[in-house]
Design an enzyme around this catalytic site. Sequence first.
Site, short mmCIF file in Angstrom:
data_model
loop_
_atom_site.label_atom_id
_atom_site.label_comp_id
_atom_site.label_asym_id
_atom_site.label_seq_id
_atom_site.Cartn_x
_atom_site.Cartn_y
_atom_site.Cartn_z
N CYS A 27 -31.50 -85.04 96.50
CA CYS A 27 -30.80 -86.18 97.07
C CYS A 27 -31.16 -86.51 98.52
O CYS A 27 -32.20 -87.11 98.76
CB CYS A 27 -29.29 -85.98 96.90
N GLU B 250 -28.05 -84.21 90.12
CA GLU B 250 -27.40 -83.35 91.13
C GLU B 250 -25.96 -83.12 90.67
O GLU B 250 -25.29 -84.02 90.18
CB GLU B 250 -27.41 -84.07 92.49
N LYS C 258 -31.01 -77.01 98.42
CA LYS C 258 -31.12 -78.24 99.23
C LYS C 258 -31.31 -77.89 100.71
O LYS C 258 -30.51 -77.15 101.29
CB LYS C 258 -29.84 -79.05 99.04
O1 LIG Z 1 -28.55 -90.15 101.66
C1 LIG Z 1 -27.64 -90.73 101.08
O2 LIG Z 1 -27.32 -91.87 101.33
C2 LIG Z 1 -26.89 -90.03 99.99
C3 LIG Z 1 -27.18 -88.57 99.93
C4 LIG Z 1 -26.33 -87.82 99.00
O3 LIG Z 1 -25.47 -88.36 98.35
C5 LIG Z 1 -26.55 -86.38 98.81
O4 LIG Z 1 -27.36 -85.80 99.52
O5 LIG Z 1 -25.92 -85.81 97.92
#
Ligand SMILES: O=C(O)CCC(=O)C(=O)O
Length: 279
Positions: A154, A44, A113
């Site tokens: 993510c 990411e 996303k």
């Molecule tokens: O869900 C998490 O703890 C981290 C999510 C995250 O860093 C993101 O979505 O970029």
Amino acid sequence: MARVFRVGLIQLMVSTNKNDNLHRIHKFVREAAQQGAKLISLPECFNSPYGTKFFKAYSETVPGTTTQVLSDIAKENKVYLVGGSIPEVADGKLFNTCTVFDPEGSMIAKYRKMHLFDIDVPGKITFRESDVLSPGNEFATFDTPYCKVGLGICYDVRFPELAQAYCKRGCQLVIYPGAFNTTTGPVHWELLQRSRALDNQIYVATCSPARDKTADYITWGHSTVVDPWGRVMSTCDEKEQIVYADIDLNYLDEVRSQIPVTAQKRYDIYDGVFKSSNN
Ligand SMILES: O=C(O)CCC(=O)C(=O)O
């Protein structure tokens, strides 16, 4: 159709220099391809630091400069390349977007996303992607000669329904470029991947940036591949490196025939609840 193939996850040390990031992924993709990886993922936000204050300045259109580089690298190395994510600008909005290229260099998938990372853990971490990003509203899958692949980014890994929808659409592997942090990463990162893999009897792969202790947002690292039994096949620490795993579709079939939960689901009963806005 090949039933076993190698994936490579490039846990890149992302810097503030976009050109340098683009230059370095080239070297790593070549190395992974030489090691036999047929499907390679980047993390990411591989061409910009992760943080709401950076997204606008680093954003690009799709197609654009970065996606052209991804296309060239995929073609040169004859691999499927999952381009982690980049901040995408479109219609005056910003998205966190993953693009995928086939071995001829054609863009075969684009995923924005869907679940934005908005959390508040007092004294630890507060993050609000929705201050600057807009969510995507569409699934994205792509076919390879090996298997069908679904995409998430993510925070999306926290939502079982997304992986389940991909499973229902025939995906045997779901890839999540991701950048968890040192608050949530230690307990949640691997557990979530193993849960999604076990729930759906699929392979799950995650690809994180390496940890830069000087960055505003300190990533957890630990790019990982989990098999359909829920077992970690391959993982790493927080440093820059490539993680490899050999995905075996025969094994996936075996797990599904031994414990046939994917065929035993009672959508006839659950669907009414999920369609209704009431509990
Ligand atoms: O869900 C998490 O703890 C981290 C999510 C995250 O860093 C993101 O979505 O970029």
